[in-house]
Design an enzyme around this catalytic site. Structure first.
Site, PDB file in Angstrom:
ATOM      1  N   GLU A  18       0.866  -1.151  -0.014  1.00  0.00           N
ATOM      2  CA  GLU A  18       0.021  -0.110  -0.079  1.00  0.00           C
ATOM      3  C   GLU A  18       0.857   1.147   0.231  1.00  0.00           C
ATOM      4  O   GLU A  18       2.014   1.334   0.660  1.00  0.00           O
ATOM      5  CB  GLU A  18      -0.988  -0.125   1.245  1.00  0.00           C
ATOM      6  CG  GLU A  18      -1.859  -1.377   1.399  1.00  0.00           C
ATOM      7  CD  GLU A  18      -2.362  -1.154   3.095  1.00  0.00           C
ATOM      8  OE1 GLU A  18      -3.193  -0.437   3.066  1.00  0.00           O
ATOM      9  OE2 GLU A  18      -2.058  -2.314   3.466  1.00  0.00           O
ATOM     10  N   LYS A  57       2.596   4.506   1.129  1.00  0.00           N
ATOM     11  CA  LYS A  57       2.431   5.396   2.598  1.00  0.00           C
ATOM     12  C   LYS A  57       2.134   6.523   2.414  1.00  0.00           C
ATOM     13  O   LYS A  57       2.897   7.299   1.830  1.00  0.00           O
ATOM     14  CB  LYS A  57       3.867   5.063   3.098  1.00  0.00           C
ATOM     15  CG  LYS A  57       3.929   5.322   4.432  1.00  0.00           C
ATOM     16  CD  LYS A  57       5.440   5.118   5.109  1.00  0.00           C
ATOM     17  CE  LYS A  57       5.553   5.464   6.528  1.00  0.00           C
ATOM     18  NZ  LYS A  57       5.262   7.014   6.836  1.00  0.00           N
ATOM     19  N   ASP A  88       1.346  10.461   3.308  1.00  0.00           N
ATOM     20  CA  ASP A  88       1.998  11.470   4.068  1.00  0.00           C
ATOM     21  C   ASP A  88       1.194  12.138   4.820  1.00  0.00           C
ATOM     22  O   ASP A  88       0.900  13.253   4.407  1.00  0.00           O
ATOM     23  CB  ASP A  88       3.244  12.144   3.313  1.00  0.00           C
ATOM     24  CG  ASP A  88       4.005  12.813   4.191  1.00  0.00           C
ATOM     25  OD1 ASP A  88       4.216  12.547   5.435  1.00  0.00           O
ATOM     26  OD2 ASP A  88       4.848  13.679   3.741  1.00  0.00           O
ATOM     27  N   TYR A 136      -6.506   1.292   6.611  1.00  0.00           N
ATOM     28  CA  TYR A 136      -5.646   0.114   6.384  1.00  0.00           C
ATOM     29  C   TYR A 136      -5.643  -0.752   7.354  1.00  0.00           C
ATOM     30  O   TYR A 136      -4.972  -1.738   6.971  1.00  0.00           O
ATOM     31  CB  TYR A 136      -4.147   0.874   5.890  1.00  0.00           C
ATOM     32  CG  TYR A 136      -3.585   1.808   7.038  1.00  0.00           C
ATOM     33  CD1 TYR A 136      -3.350   1.018   8.548  1.00  0.00           C
ATOM     34  CD2 TYR A 136      -3.349   3.215   7.050  1.00  0.00           C
ATOM     35  CE1 TYR A 136      -2.942   2.025   9.347  1.00  0.00           C
ATOM     36  CE2 TYR A 136      -2.859   3.930   7.998  1.00  0.00           C
ATOM     37  CZ  TYR A 136      -2.652   3.284   9.361  1.00  0.00           C
ATOM     38  OH  TYR A 136      -2.064   4.208  10.241  1.00  0.00           O
ATOM     39  N   LYS A 175      10.891   3.281   2.333  1.00  0.00           N
ATOM     40  CA  LYS A 175      10.819   4.674   2.074  1.00  0.00           C
ATOM     41  C   LYS A 175      11.303   4.967   0.822  1.00  0.00           C
ATOM     42  O   LYS A 175      12.404   4.345   0.198  1.00  0.00           O
ATOM     43  CB  LYS A 175      11.289   5.452   3.253  1.00  0.00           C
ATOM     44  CG  LYS A 175      10.861   4.959   4.512  1.00  0.00           C
ATOM     45  CD  LYS A 175       9.379   5.877   4.791  1.00  0.00           C
ATOM     46  CE  LYS A 175       9.235   7.078   4.899  1.00  0.00           C
ATOM     47  NZ  LYS A 175       9.794   7.555   6.251  1.00  0.00           N
ATOM     48  N   CYS A 184      35.997   5.112  27.676  1.00  0.00           N
ATOM     49  CA  CYS A 184      34.865   5.855  27.400  1.00  0.00           C
ATOM     50  C   CYS A 184      35.485   7.392  27.603  1.00  0.00           C
ATOM     51  O   CYS A 184      36.277   7.678  28.411  1.00  0.00           O
ATOM     52  CB  CYS A 184      34.050   5.702  28.688  1.00  0.00           C
ATOM     53  SG  CYS A 184      32.719   6.800  28.779  1.00  0.00           S
ATOM     54  N   CYS A 219      34.195   8.948  31.235  1.00  0.00           N
ATOM     55  CA  CYS A 219      34.672   8.445  32.367  1.00  0.00           C
ATOM     56  C   CYS A 219      36.080   7.966  32.378  1.00  0.00           C
ATOM     57  O   CYS A 219      36.546   7.536  33.338  1.00  0.00           O
ATOM     58  CB  CYS A 219      33.617   7.513  33.240  1.00  0.00           C
ATOM     59  SG  CYS A 219      33.318   6.154  32.340  1.00  0.00           S
ATOM     60  N   CYS A 245      30.107   1.769  27.195  1.00  0.00           N
ATOM     61  CA  CYS A 245      30.656   1.836  28.566  1.00  0.00           C
ATOM     62  C   CYS A 245      29.785   1.072  29.428  1.00  0.00           C
ATOM     63  O   CYS A 245      28.500   1.173  29.469  1.00  0.00           O
ATOM     64  CB  CYS A 245      30.553   3.307  28.781  1.00  0.00           C
ATOM     65  SG  CYS A 245      31.124   3.680  30.586  1.00  0.00           S
ATOM     66  N   CYS A 248      29.390   6.096  35.263  1.00  0.00           N
ATOM     67  CA  CYS A 248      29.679   7.072  34.240  1.00  0.00           C
ATOM     68  C   CYS A 248      28.680   8.118  34.203  1.00  0.00           C
ATOM     69  O   CYS A 248      27.371   8.023  34.104  1.00  0.00           O
ATOM     70  CB  CYS A 248      29.395   6.373  33.074  1.00  0.00           C
ATOM     71  SG  CYS A 248      29.990   7.419  31.402  1.00  0.00           S
TER      72      CYS A 248
END
Length: 684
Positions: free
Chosen positions: A120, A122, A124, A236, A327, A421, A424, A439, A444
């Site tokens: 179908e 899409k 907008d 739909y 898309k 990291c 930290c 991390c 942290c």
């Protein structure tokens, strides 16, 4: 003589004839685009019906064509809970990603052979959730967050392609008591152009695009304004709670055909495809032909046709596994990478970000774009100083698509993901089979900041006044060291922060205190457990009404909930096994947060508990109250509302056109109440 007595059978019969004539003419004109009568004839019938209803107000029914536009503007839109949650769709941006989606679901069901797909366009626009009771439209709501939306029924009634009453001939037996329809409302391009021309003449800013114009129109408080905007609608999805789907439709294609017979428009460009190759051809065809359509479309929605397959595959945290939004290519633009930095999120994930020269993209200025993870950095071979093509993934998040190697200067700098990291300085880890580097230091500051930002967000505890900058101050200045410590903050501690006066501090303390009233579902979402979104949190708290029940549940028991997969179940199970998380729960409970959905918590704050211990069922259309409003009144008075009638039911609240629930209640000898009687009990 009384006005009711003055209505003769002939008058009633004529009013019903006129309603049917006008409804059929509207359906032919707005849905089928094939008028069955001249406008002058339609107007004559419509005015005759109007005059009858003016003379005899008792003839007016909610689904009369004359009731599409309300006379009084709404004062506000009420927030309502969707009867069935609305999930988002996973995105794919090309045929290769479509094939990857297909391969993923086939790995879950390896023995599946050839299948059918429904394609179908899409649209907008903006999603709507429609509820019909005994065939009559009783509620129209916006998508919202998928769990809660806004009740805009008065505006939805103005959309001529949405039937106020379903066609009973669509069903072989009687119309089901409740039907949920999902679809997309949108503005045709010619109407959008006309609206913007009128706004410019009135010295008002034009809408940026049809989607924004649709959203703005739906939230107009005056339904007469909405009516003039001439919104359109495609259905739909169809849900009929309490019935075996196979008794109504076995496939998505059959459901679309049923929607048409019920009186809805469905997208005329839909197609049933026997292979993934046919899906790809459909997508490629409309990638160019969409420019000739009278409405905006930004892709193709692909669904497995079989409802049985859909049920077997279920859902992830956010998406149904059996559907994908393919898309069209997003707008792209070239720019130069000036630096590459690493962001640490609340789950500890390290995400590389390209900092770029500002570039216009899809109507906004973009300066940063995600590089996703170390694998993507290596795949792109991206370097500081490169010229790159950037686009908006899903038209929201900017991402780097490719590097233009031919324009690479000689002084570019390589980028390597850090082994520690950046916040930290603790070592980072990469789990086997995972693309994400994390991390794992629970202390942290970046993880703590992200956790607090998530906790105070709108869909979680919704603590107004705490934004990103304030969160950084709270953590950097050592005011809080965990989410639970937010509830230990005092005005004195807040005074130490920048730009924090007495009034602001008092309001913030009040907002934090008010968050203790948020329900268990929001608290669960706010905990930030990986893969648990707001929709899943709602599903989980309906099944596990206390945190203790959820913490003790096995993965199998969690996974048994519709919409909860193995990955989500395992993530929840493991989260509750971590001692620091157990400590967090204890501290939040001590602070007064809600970790249950017991009846006492649902009805807390209302001194009127006259209905405590009583179970109600609501059926039919009430004279003045909407079903959600009646349910709220009962719950606030200590009562419980269920969907089905049984021997345990104390009262059935009965409105017009009550269905099988009334019949069953009478057979069981259950007490019946009218809306007026309920209100008298509550007011006594």
């Amino acid at each position: 003589m009384d006005l009711v007595e003055a209505i003769t059978p002939e008058v009633k019969k004529r009013a019903e004839e006129l309603r049917q004539l006008v409804q059929k003419a509207s359906y032919a004109y707005y849905v089928l685009d094939s008028p069955i009568m001249e406008d002058t004839v339609y107007d004559r019938f419509y005015r005759e019906l109007q005059e009858l209803e003016r003379q005899y107000p008792q003839l007016i029914v909610p689904d009369s064509p004359t009731q599409r536009v309300g006379e009084r503007p709404a004062t506000q839109f009420l927030s309502v809970r969707h009867n069935i949650g609305l999930y988002s769709l996973e995105n794919a941006f090309n045929v290769e990603e479509l094939q990857s989606w297909d391969a993923r679901w086939r790995r879950q069901l390896p023995s599946t052979g050839e299948v059918e797909y429904v394609c179908e366009l899409k649209i907008d626009g903006n999603a709507l959730a429609l509820t019909y009771e005994n065939g009559v439209l009783v509620r129209g709501a916006t998508r919202g967050d998928g769990v809660m939306g806004e009740d805009i029924t008065q505006n939805v009634r103005t959309i001529r392609s949405i039937p106020l009453r379903l066609n009973p001939e669509a069903f072989s037996e009687s119309i089901p008591e409740r039907i949920e329809v999902r679809g997309e409302t949108f503005l045709p391009l010619d109407v959008f152009k006309q609206i913007n021309e009128e706004r410019q003449k009135a010295s008002e800013p034009p809408f940026a695009n049809p989607r924004n114009a649709t959203a703005g129109t739906l939230r107009q408080l005056d339904s007469r304004v909405v009516d003039k905007r001439r919104l359109d609608f495609f259905g739909y999805t169809l849900h009929i709670p309490g019935l075996d789907d196979a008794s109504i439709a076995n496939t998505q294609w059959e459901a679309l055909e049923l929607l048409q017979r019920m009186g809805f428009k469905v997208n005329p460009k839909m197609q049933l495809c026997a292979s993934l190759q046919e899906v790809a051809e459909y997508y490629q065809h409309w990638d160019t032909e969409r420019l000739n359509l009278p409405y905006m479309t930004d892709g193709v929605v692909v669904k497995l046709n079989s409802f049985k397959l859909q049920e077997s595959l279920g859902f992830t945290q956010k998406f149904p596994r059996w559907a994908v939004a393919l898309k069209y290519a997003a707008e792209e633009a070239p720019t130069v990478v000036e630096n590459i930095v690493v962001n640490v999120g609340r789950t500890g994930a390290l995400t590389p970000l390209a900092e770029m020269r500002p570039v216009q993209l899809a109507g906004t200025t973009v300066q940063r774009a995600t590089l996703h993870n170390a694998d993507r950095v290596a795949q792109l071979d991206i370097r500081i100083g490169d010229t790159v093509i950037v686009r908006k993934a899903g038209e929201i998040i900017p991402e780097v698509v490719r590097v233009i190697a031919e324009l690479r200067p000689g002084d570019t700098k390589h980028f390597i993901m850090p082994s520690n990291c950046p916040v930290c300085s603790q070592p980072v880890v990469r789990e086997k089979g995972q693309a994400v580097i994390r991390c794992v230091n629970a202390s942290c500051p970046a993880i703590l900041k992200g956790s607090i930002e998530h906790w105070v967000s709108r869909d979680a505890l919704d603590i107004r006044g705490i934004g990103e900058k304030l969160v950084h101050q709270l953590v950097d200045k050592g005011v809080v060291h965990s989410v639970a410590e937010l509830y230990d903050v005092t005005t004195e501690k807040l005074h130490a922060l920048e730009r924090m006066g007495q009034k602001s501090a008092d309001k913030l303390i009040e907002a934090i205190a008010n968050s203790k009233n948020q329900p268990w579902s929001r608290v669960l979402y706010g905990l930030g457990i990986r893969h648990v979104g707001s929709v899943n949190a709602q599903l989980l708290t309906e099944k596990f009404t206390t945190v203790e029940q959820l913490a003790e549940a096995s993965t199998a028991k969690i996974e048994a909930i519709y919409g909860i997969g193995a990955e989500i179940a395992d993530s929840i199970y493991q989260w509750f096994r971590i001692p620091s998380n157990q400590t967090l729960i204890e501290k939040l409970q001590a602070a007064g947060l809600e970790f249950s959905t017991s009846e006492s918590s649902q009805t807390a704050g209302d001194g009127n508990q006259k209905l405590a211990g009583k179970t109600f069922v609501i059926t039919g259309t009430l004279p003045t109250l909407k079903r959600d409003e009646a349910k709220t009144l009962i719950q606030k008075a200590g009562g419980k509302v269920t969907d089905s009638v049984s021997k345990k039911t104390d009262y059935v609240l009965v409105g017009e056109e009550a269905g099988s629930k009334l019949t069953k209640a009478e057979a069981l000898g259950i007490s019946l109440l009218s809306e007026e009687q309920l209100l008298e009990i509550l007011q006594d």
